[in-house]
Design an enzyme around this catalytic site. Structure first.
Site, PDB file in Angstrom:
ATOM      1  N   LYS A   1       0.844  -1.198   0.000  1.00  0.00           N
ATOM      2  CA  LYS A   1       0.000   0.000   0.000  1.00  0.00           C
ATOM      3  C   LYS A   1       0.878   1.247   0.000  1.00  0.00           C
ATOM      4  CE  LYS A   1      -3.885  -1.779   2.780  1.00  0.00           C
ATOM      5  NZ  LYS A   1      -4.965  -1.562   1.820  1.00  0.00           N
TER       6      LYS A   1
ATOM      7  N   ARG B   1     -10.552 -11.317   2.327  1.00  0.00           N
ATOM      8  CA  ARG B   1     -11.471 -12.354   1.832  1.00  0.00           C
ATOM      9  C   ARG B   1     -10.833 -13.735   1.880  1.00  0.00           C
ATOM     10  NH1 ARG B   1     -11.903  -9.107  -3.706  1.00  0.00           N
ATOM     11  NH2 ARG B   1     -11.422  -7.407  -2.276  1.00  0.00           N
TER      12      ARG B   1
END
Ligand code: BES
Ligand code: MN
Ligand code: ZN
Length: 500
Positions: free
Chosen positions: A279, A353
């Protein structure tokens, strides 16, 4: 601040300050006979004339210092027609912070003043306790003691006129208190710096709490995760020196051991760097809150055990740290999830997820759930779509959706239903594996939800809560300071209290 109860007549009430929530254009000393008796001097208090009862307006009035109630803080609630529990929460939170800033140690709130407001006596008592306790939350564990810092009030006394404190009101106040404690526990965990809270630490905290509360707790370490063939969860943890964990908490009160449990599944990424798909640096520190889902699940199970809620609830905390490293998984890797499906990983930043899909499989393998609800800081896309005040809710089960929306409404945590759009399922097709964990950027929150849905068998009641965007506050909130919000704890607690 500690919650206390007092009965007997207003003549016997004693505190540094009395909190008097009143609506717009009410005559303060006429609001309730109890108030008039507790502070008869109010009728001639000059400041009372300057107070109009506008929403969250505060006015401090002084009586003689030797009186039992030497001060009254009038707390505005706005127009009576518009008064809701949310209005009361905000106004009282402001009042309690005012009392802290002024150094008042003992606060008194006459129940009679709440009882005459619209919205239901017990509900308002519950929300008053909740708001007053939550208003004082701050994460101070890691700072030196500041002698200049304001000191929290010591007591909030709920004062009743009768001979006894009514059982229903007492229970309501305790419910509010426990809900506040649950949210504060979730905030504490989420605010804890990531170097101090690795997956093992979160698991240890959970098992310590479970031990105190009489919850059953099992921690699956790497070996156990391998035995369960949780290749997706393990893949996320591979880049970290601090191995992943799956924490299994079970609350099964006597007589309900055989119930079909409500299963709550929380994303517990103790830090999300994005992994190899690193990120950008700006605001990356807020990714210490990427375990808010797991924190809320732990907090809710703790509260349920304290409250003796007659319902079986299981909590799963899917914990890992997402780091870039020589051992980390790469974009392009294919792993085998616990379901047996092969999963193509295209972006290592879509890690939530992956830990959740294995936890969902585990939930269905181990139990016959009454319903499964997962909660996760899952997608930036959800934050972009819904902003910082409302969270995403995905489910094909209309009744479950209604229950969750209603549970959120109770405590002022708002959810908005988003579609599990069938047409986008094709976007998760992979060239090389059974499924790809992500689709295009457009509809990112939906693609994440559809990926999770793939691991939920037909006929299993399931909902997914995407709390990215609401888990962190950049500015001071009505019921909190900057930082972790603990969003979701109150909703899941209400859901579990009421049953699905
Ligand atoms: N933890 C983040 C989502 C997030 C973003 C939470 C902002 C709170 C605030 C999640 O793991 C993530 O990085 N998701 C990616 C998915 C993408 C790569 C498909 C995202 O949303 O960018
Ligand atoms: Mn991520
Ligand atoms: Zn994440």
């Amino acid at each position: 601040m500690e919650l206390r109860f007092q009965c007997l007549g207003p003549e016997h009430w004693k505190a540094d300050i009395l909190l008097a929530p009143v609506c717009r254009d009410e005559v303060l000393h006429e609001a309730s006979p109890a108030l008039d008796k507790a502070a008869p001097w109010l009728a001639i208090a000059p400041a009372a004339r300057d107070f109009h009862g506008k929403t969250s307006e505060l006015a401090l009035m002084h009586g003689h210092p030797q009186q039992n109630i030497p001060r009254v803080l009038a707390v505005g609630l706005g127009r009576r027609e518009d008064m809701t529990p949310a209005v009361l929460r905000e106004a009282l939170a402001g009042a309690v912070r005012f009392c802290r800033d002024h150094g008042y140690a003992s606060l008194l709130l006459p129940e009679a003043l709440l009882a005459r407001l619209p919205g239901g006596r017990e509900r308002l008592v519950e929300e008053a306790a909740y708001a007053a306790l939550l208003a004082l939350y701050d994460f101070r564990d890691l700072k030196k003691e500041d002698p200049e810092a304001p000191v929290d009030p010591q007591w909030l006394t709920l004062a009743f006129e009768g001979e006894y404190v009514p059982d229903a009101a007492h229970a309501a106040a305790r419910r509010g208190e426990r809900a506040a404690q649950a949210v504060m526990l979730a905030r504490d965990l989420a605010n804890t710096p990531p170097n101090m809270l690795a997956p093992q630490d979160l698991a240890e905290r959970a098992s310590r709490i479970a031990h105190q509360q009489g919850l059953r707790c099992t921690v699956l370490d790497e070996e156990a995760l391998r035995a369960e063939e949780m290749g997706a969860l393990l893949a996320v943890g591979r880049g970290s020196a601090r191995p992943p964990r799956l924490v299994v908490l079970e609350y099964a009160p006597e007589g309900h051991e055989q119930d079909k449990p409500l299963v709550l599944v929380g994303k517990g990424i103790t830090f999300d760097t994005g992994g190899i798909c690193l990120k950008p640096g700006a605001k990356m520190h807020t990714m210490k809150c990427d375990m808010t889902g797991a924190a809320t699940v732990l907090a809710v199970l703790t509260a349920l055990a304290e409250e003796d809620v007659p319902r079986r609830v299981v909590g799963l905390l899917a914990c890992a740290e997402n780091m870039p490293d020589g051992g980390a998984c790469r974009p392009g890797d294919v792993v085998r999830a616990a379901s047996g499906d092969t999963v193509e990983i295209q972006n290592t930043d879509a890690e939530g997820r992956l830990v959740l899909c294995d936890a969902l499989s585990y939930a269905q393998k181990m139990w016959t759930p009454a319903a499964v609800v997962d909660i996760a800081t899952l997608t930036g896309a959800c934050a972009v779509a819904l902003g910082t005040e409302v969270a995403g809710l995905f489910s094909d089960d209309d009744a479950l959706v209604e229950r969750i929306l209603a549970a959120g409404q109770v405590g002022g945590e708002h959810f908005w239903r988003l579609p599990l759009w069938k047409g986008y399922e094709k976007n998760l097709k992979s060239q090389v594996a059974d499924i790809c964990h992500m689709g295009p950027r457009e509809g990112g929150a939906i693609h994440a939800a559809l990926f999770l849905k793939h691991f939920v068998s037909d006929g299993v009641r399931w909902a997914h809560l995407d709390i990215a965007g609401v888990d962190w506050a950049d500015s001071v909130q009505p019921l909190g300071v900057c930082g972790a919000t603990g969003f979701g704890a109150r909703t899941l607690l209400e859901l579990a209290r009421g049953g699905v």
